[in-house]
Structure formats: structure tokens, C-alpha cells
Design a protein around this motif. Structure first.
Motif, PDB file in Angstrom:
ATOM      1  N   CYS A 244       0.628  -1.292  -0.042  1.00 10.64           N
ATOM      2  CA  CYS A 244      -0.058  -0.054  -0.072  1.00 10.64           C
ATOM      3  C   CYS A 244       0.848   1.216   0.013  1.00 10.64           C
ATOM      4  O   CYS A 244       1.780   1.378   0.577  1.00 10.64           O
ATOM      5  CB  CYS A 244      -0.969  -0.088   1.346  1.00 10.64           C
TER       6      CYS A 244
ATOM      7  N   LEU B  57      -1.345  -5.339   0.615  1.00 12.55           N
ATOM      8  CA  LEU B  57      -2.730  -5.210   0.102  1.00 12.55           C
ATOM      9  C   LEU B  57      -3.570  -6.811  -0.073  1.00 12.55           C
ATOM     10  O   LEU B  57      -4.716  -6.957   0.210  1.00 12.55           O
ATOM     11  CB  LEU B  57      -2.958  -4.780  -1.154  1.00 12.55           C
TER      12      LEU B  57
ATOM     13  N   CYS C 153      -7.148  -1.792   1.431  1.00 13.37           N
ATOM     14  CA  CYS C 153      -6.128  -1.929   2.379  1.00 13.37           C
ATOM     15  C   CYS C 153      -6.529  -2.640   3.530  1.00 13.37           C
ATOM     16  O   CYS C 153      -7.324  -2.175   4.364  1.00 13.37           O
ATOM     17  CB  CYS C 153      -5.130  -0.775   2.292  1.00 13.37           C
TER      18      CYS C 153
END
Ligand code: FES
Ligand code: CO
Length: 348
Positions: A46, A53, A65
Motif C-alpha cells: 500500500c 494489500l 487495504c
């Protein structure tokens, strides 16, 4: 490792609407299937605080996320930051790069590189995959070895008499000489056909794979850049993606087709047999030094039976010479005659 190629990196069947981590080229990717069945691919990191993720969720084709819930749509744009007050703009940098993906022959192929779409090397052609009379089986195997050594091992016809003397090579063990063979270059790959004297091989399969009334059997082996090998022994066809994970690790994904014992119950026999053969290779390939096949063609010695592995080494060198060495992931391993290389040339 090489850039500017499509990498077969996972079986198509492994990618669902649930995010799946896929390691490749010293990195982690996250792949999932959207509601139209199209495979999406992003780096599994992320841009906010680097969480994976792949631990998150897919919601309306977007990926959320797991850490602070930021939500990214399929083009990679962040469309929601849950902790923000309404109306607060989303930073432009909150974006994931989407990687081109296609599916073919039971594999997901991810393009890694920086050349325009119309210059990308095409996928190899495997027409056998469409033959409905063949039974296909997926297998996976992890090695503590670099993928270059595994590609060379897969297309090396001379090791079976020794490494596989108690399995597929038992027929050759007494007569390990090989005929000279010709190489057929085919764009980004090459292949060679060898005619073996038919000799009794140890094990259960022999009486089924034997070609009656024939003195010779033909085996074709080939490779296709950057990580595909195939072999065709008339009644068993094998496609393998040697997926480069890092400088010391490769995960090989096999699709094996067979024209005998095509019932599903026989799959376990083939799994066991392949595992035995791979274990035999594992001991040797993991012992090779240096880990990465040398860049310099004169570093190791070549015999005539090495013609096909040498063709791979030459094509790989050509790719490195045109600047297709992977740049961002710098390997500390030297692979040229033990000399220290410039940073640009340390990567393969
Ligand atoms: Fe992903 Fe914060 S790390 S939202
Ligand atoms: Co082998």
C-alpha cells in the motif's frame, strides 16, 4: 533477471476474487479477478504505510487495504480514505501501478518492463494445450536455486543418465552417449529433437510409455524467454514456468499433459513420480555454484550435448547486452568470472 518480457507467474486457477500474493522478480504482487473475470495485478504494498494489500478485501472490483482501509479502484486510483472528513481531497500520489496481465495456456502472464506495447515479445505458442484427449495436471515445486540454472537443467539432455539413473534415466544409464543434435531457433526461444534408442526404463510407467515395434523414440525439448521450458516425449508433454522469486529461490509451476492413464485417479501416481524426479534434480541444481548461470559464455565449459542449454545462455546474454537486465533490484551476487561488476551489470 530480465525485464521486457511476459512472465508466466501463477496458474490461472489460483487467481480468484480473493486477493492473492504472487512473488516474482524480488517483489511481491497482489493479483485478483474482477467481476468480469479479468485479472488485476498491483505491487502488494500500500502506498500509505506499505501494508500488504493481499491481506485486504476486494469490494466492487476495488481493493481495500487491511491497515487503514484505503480503497483503490482497478486503474489504481485511491477513491476512499475512511479516516478523512467528507470533502477532504485524496492525495494524487495515493495510487497503485497496475501491471499488464494476460491469461493463456492455464497460466497468468504479467508483463514486467518498460517498452511500448507493440514491441513486447509475444507469448510462446503451445497448440497442444487445446487437445481435449490429453489429461492435464498442475504441479508446483520450490527450489533453493536461481531460475537460470533450472531452465538449463530442464533442457539439458545429458544429465538423465546420472541424476535420474533410478527413474526416467535408467534406460540411458548404461549408454549415456547422445547423438549430436540440431538447434531450431524460434524467435525468443529454441528447441531440439533427440532420437533415443528405446531402452527399458525402470518403474511402473515403462510398459505404458513404450512404443511398440520402434527402436527409437523422439523427445523434443525447448525454452522460451524468459522462463518457460517444454518437453514433448510423444505421450507426455510438459510446460514449465520457472518463476524467479529472488536470486536464491525459484518456484516451478508445471502443467503436464499425458495421453495414457487419462483418468483423474491416476493423477496421484504422476504427482508422486514427478516429485521423485524433481527431488533428484533438486539435490544437484541446488549444489551448483555460482547460483546464477554465468553471463560470460567462456566461464564454464561446454560439450556438444550442451548445445541447447548454450543456446539459452546465448539468448539470455543477448537480452542482457541490449540492456534488458533488471535495474531496480540490485543483486549483490557476482556472476562474471568472480569479478565485481558495475551496478548496471550485476542484475540478471
Ligand atoms: Fe494501507 Fe494505511 S497502509 S491504508
Ligand atoms: Co532432471
Amino acid at each position: 533477471m530480465l525485464k521486457n518480457f511476459w512472465y508466466a507467474c501463477e496458474f490461472s486457477s489460483a487467481i480468484t476474487s480473493k486477493p492473492q500474493r504472487v512473488p516474482l522478480l524480488n517483489q511481491q504482487f497482489v493479483l485478483y479477478r474482477n467481476s468480469q473475470g479479468k485479472v488485476m495485478a498491483f505491487l502488494d504494498q500500500c502506498p500509505h504505510r506499505g501494508a500488504a494489500l493481499s491481506l485486504g478485501k476486494v469490494e466492487n472490483d476495488c481493493i481495500r487495504c487491511p491497515y487503514h482501509g484505503w480503497k483503490f479502484q482497478t486503474d489504481g486510483t485511491c477513491i476512499e480514505i475512511p479516516a478523512n472528513q467528507p470533502g477532504v481531497p485524496i492525495p494524487k500520489k495515493a495510487h497503485l501501478d497496475a501491471y499488464p496481465v494476460q491469461e493463456k495456456y492455464g497460466f497468468v502472464w504479467l508483463f514486467w518492463g518498460d517498452i511500448p506495447e507493440n514491441e513486447r515479445p509475444p507469448l510462446p505458442s503451445f497448440p497442444e494445450v487445446k487437445n481435449p484427449a490429453l489429461r492435464s495436471l498442475q504441479l508446483e515445486f520450490k527450489w533453493n536455486a536461481h531460475y537460470t540454472r533450472l531452465i538449463e537443467n530442464s533442457i539439458d539432455p545429458a544429465h538423465s543418465a546420472f541424476v535420474h539413473a533410478n527413474s526416467i534415466g535408467s534406460g540411458m544409464a548404461k549408454e549415456p552417449q547422445l547423438p549430436n543434435y540440431e538447434i531450431y531457433m524460434e524467435g525468443w526461444g529454441a528447441s531440439a529433437s533427440l532420437y533415443y534408442k528405446q531402452q527399458e526404463t525402470k518403474g511402473f510407467f515403462w510398459k505404458f510409455v513404450r512404443q511398440k515395434n520402434r527402436l527409437q523414440i523422439k523427445t523434443t525439448r525447448g525454452f522460451y524467454m524468459p522462463n518457460i521450458i517444454y518437453s514433448d516425449s510423444e505421450n507426455i508433454i510438459l510446460f514449465v514456468a520457472h518463476v524467479p522469486i529472488d536470486d536464491k529461490t525459484t518456484i516451478s509451476k508445471f502443467i503436464q499433459f499425458r495421453s495414457f492413464f487419462t483418468q483423474p485417479w491416476a493423477d496421484q501416481i504422476f504427482r508422486k513420480f514427478n516429485s521423485k524426479v524433481n527431488q533428484e534434480d533438486k539435490l544437484i541444481v541446488e549444489s551448483q555454484s555460482p547460483k546464477i548461470a554465468p553471463y560470460d559464455l567462456t566461464t564454464e565449459i561446454h560439450a556438444s550435448s550442451d548445445a541447447l542449454p548454450l543456446a539459452y545462455r546465448k539468448l539470455r546474454k543477448k537480452c542482457l547486452d541490449i540492456g534488458w537486465a533488471e535495474e531496480p533490484h540490485i543483486s549483490k551476487l557476482n556472476y562474471m568470472n568472480g569479478h565485481t561488476l558495475s551496478v548496471e551489470r550485476q542484475i540478471i
